[in-house]
Motif scaffolding. Structure first.
Motif, short mmCIF file in Angstrom:
data_model
loop_
_atom_site.label_atom_id
_atom_site.label_comp_id
_atom_site.label_asym_id
_atom_site.label_seq_id
_atom_site.Cartn_x
_atom_site.Cartn_y
_atom_site.Cartn_z
N PRO A 104 5.83 -1.30 3.43
CA PRO A 104 4.39 -1.25 3.13
C PRO A 104 4.05 -0.29 2.00
O PRO A 104 4.51 0.85 1.98
CB PRO A 104 3.77 -0.79 4.46
N ALA A 105 3.25 -0.78 1.06
CA ALA A 105 2.83 0.05 -0.07
C ALA A 105 1.43 0.62 0.13
O ALA A 105 1.05 1.60 -0.52
CB ALA A 105 2.87 -0.76 -1.37
N ALA A 106 0.64 0.01 1.03
CA ALA A 106 -0.74 0.47 1.22
C ALA A 106 -0.79 1.85 1.86
O ALA A 106 -1.59 2.70 1.47
CB ALA A 106 -1.50 -0.53 2.08
N ASP A 107 0.09 2.07 2.83
CA ASP A 107 0.12 3.35 3.54
C ASP A 107 1.44 3.41 4.31
O ASP A 107 1.77 2.47 5.03
CB ASP A 107 -1.06 3.44 4.52
N GLY B 222 10.32 7.83 13.85
CA GLY B 222 9.34 8.85 13.50
C GLY B 222 9.17 9.10 12.02
O GLY B 222 8.35 9.93 11.62
N LYS B 223 9.92 8.37 11.18
CA LYS B 223 9.83 8.57 9.73
C LYS B 223 9.34 7.28 9.06
O LYS B 223 9.72 6.19 9.47
CB LYS B 223 11.19 8.95 9.15
N PRO B 224 8.54 7.40 8.01
CA PRO B 224 8.15 6.21 7.26
C PRO B 224 9.40 5.50 6.72
O PRO B 224 10.32 6.17 6.21
CB PRO B 224 7.29 6.76 6.12
N ASN C 112 4.45 -10.73 3.87
CA ASN C 112 3.73 -9.47 4.03
C ASN C 112 2.99 -9.01 2.79
O ASN C 112 2.17 -8.09 2.86
CB ASN C 112 4.71 -8.37 4.44
N ALA C 113 3.27 -9.63 1.65
CA ALA C 113 2.64 -9.18 0.41
C ALA C 113 1.12 -9.25 0.43
O ALA C 113 0.45 -8.30 0.00
CB ALA C 113 3.21 -9.96 -0.77
N PRO C 114 0.52 -10.35 0.93
CA PRO C 114 -0.95 -10.43 0.90
C PRO C 114 -1.63 -9.81 2.12
O PRO C 114 -2.84 -9.92 2.27
CB PRO C 114 -1.20 -11.94 0.86
N THR C 115 -0.90 -9.14 3.00
CA THR C 115 -1.49 -8.54 4.20
C THR C 115 -2.05 -7.15 3.88
O THR C 115 -1.78 -6.59 2.81
CB THR C 115 -0.44 -8.42 5.31
N GLN D 278 0.30 -4.57 2.41
CA GLN D 278 0.78 -4.77 1.04
C GLN D 278 2.31 -4.57 0.97
O GLN D 278 2.81 -3.72 0.24
CB GLN D 278 0.07 -3.83 0.07
N GLY D 279 3.01 -5.38 1.74
CA GLY D 279 4.47 -5.27 1.75
C GLY D 279 5.06 -5.55 0.38
O GLY D 279 4.68 -6.49 -0.31
N ARG D 280 6.02 -4.71 -0.05
CA ARG D 280 6.67 -4.86 -1.34
C ARG D 280 8.18 -4.85 -1.17
O ARG D 280 8.71 -4.25 -0.24
CB ARG D 280 6.24 -3.73 -2.29
N GLY D 281 8.85 -5.50 -2.09
CA GLY D 281 10.29 -5.65 -2.01
C GLY D 281 11.06 -4.53 -2.68
O GLY D 281 10.49 -3.58 -3.22
#
Length: 307
Positions: free
Chosen positions: A120-123, A131-133, A161-164, A167-170
């Motif tokens: 995820p790129a949004a947050d 416990g870790k991003p 996941n990209a348009p969710t 904002q999932g990114r590869g």
């Protein structure tokens, strides 16, 4: 654990597996000794899961029915050809033990890093593991990897996941974000085809480099030939403007699926030739339109899929 204790791979089984992987990339059987030696080095593999359905893992580890004698048993590859240091779905360890194994493997470096799923790129709070991003874990693993494999549509360009909101990114996006320069390959698909992954992996083991890649960093042998539409057995019906409009009309059974959302005209893959499920079938062969899942614009750019 009993299967791990009793699993034995004969020389014949191993050579059969290597032959199949070589054929998938169009490589000569004369390279077999080198392939065997390379694979027997058992490289370390770290396999991370992001935002995904685990479909790519399921595809890769599926035990195939064996209707084709040249098809390798994927269990042989997983248990005897590579050494999985971390893979959440198939590893026996869990919790702190599993995470400790991951940390040790990252510190050792020089492994094959496989990324399945988007990040995820949004947050970063959209996805945490132990416990870790996940972003933090991937960046750490990528910096010490020898090579990076992005497998499946989500890990390559974000996929579903990209348009969710997340904002999932590869993989490529994150390598650029953190200025990480590592050899990497995109092996797309929803889900990924086992031969695409293992053929590319064995090529890397033999040569120490990735196979030729196209402009989208995909293995050219699999994704840079003719479009799926050009290879499709329904193509003559397209040329004659015979399009399926009614799924229930037997007379239209083999008509072109363009009006039902087929994205084959914009999709490059070897699906019509290297069939799925042990050579049984492929999407269009089973009556479903191509979703274009090997292309960078999948999913959002090709939706709605049946239009």
């Amino acid at each position: 654990m009993e299967i791990l204790k009793t699993r034995v791979m004969t020389r014949r089984d191993f050579l059969r597996m290597v032959t199949t992987a070589a054929a998938a990339l169009g490589l000569s059987q004369f390279a077999l000794p080198e392939w065997s030696e390379a694979a027997l080095n058992k490289p370390a593999v770290i396999w991370l899961h992001g935002q995904e359905c685990t479909g790519c893992t399921e595809s890769v580890i599926s035990v195939l029915p064996g209707s084709r004698s040249d098809q390798p048993d994927i269990r042989d590859v997983i248990l005897d050809v590579v050494e999985f240091k971390y893979q959440e779905t198939i590893m026996a360890a869990a919790g702190a033990v599993a995470e400790h194994a991951l940390e040790e493997a990252i510190l050792a470096g020089g492994y094959v890093l496989v990324m399945e799923g988007s990040i995820p790129a949004a947050d970063p709070r959209f996805l945490k593991v132990a416990g870790k991003p996940l972003e933090e874990t991937f960046v750490s693993a990528a910096r010490n990897a020898a090579v990076i494999f992005a497998i499946g549509a989500c890990a390559t360009w974000g996929g579903l996941n990209a348009p969710t909101p997340s904002q999932g990114r590869g993989v490529e996006y994150w390598l650029n974000q953190y200025s990480i320069s590592k050899p990497y390959v995109n092996i797309p698909g929803c889900s990924v085809k086992p031969e695409w992954f293992f053929g590319t992996l064995i090529h890397y083991l033999q040569n120490g480099t990735l196979p030729p890649l196209d402009s989208n960093k995909r293995p050219s042998e699999y994704f840079s030939g003719r479009t799926l539409h050009q290879q499709c057995p329904r193509n003559p019906y397209f040329e004659n403007k015979l399009f399926l409009t009614d799924w229930n009309d037997p007379s239209q059974a083999n008509y072109c699926l363009a009006l039902k959302g087929c994205k084959g005209r914009w999709t490059k893959s070897d699906c019509p030739n290297l069939l799925w499920n042990d050579g049984v079938n492929w999407c269009i062969g089973s009556g479903a339109p191509c979703a274009g899942c090997t292309e960078p614009v999948f999913y959002d750019g090709f939706s709605p899929l049946y239009t």
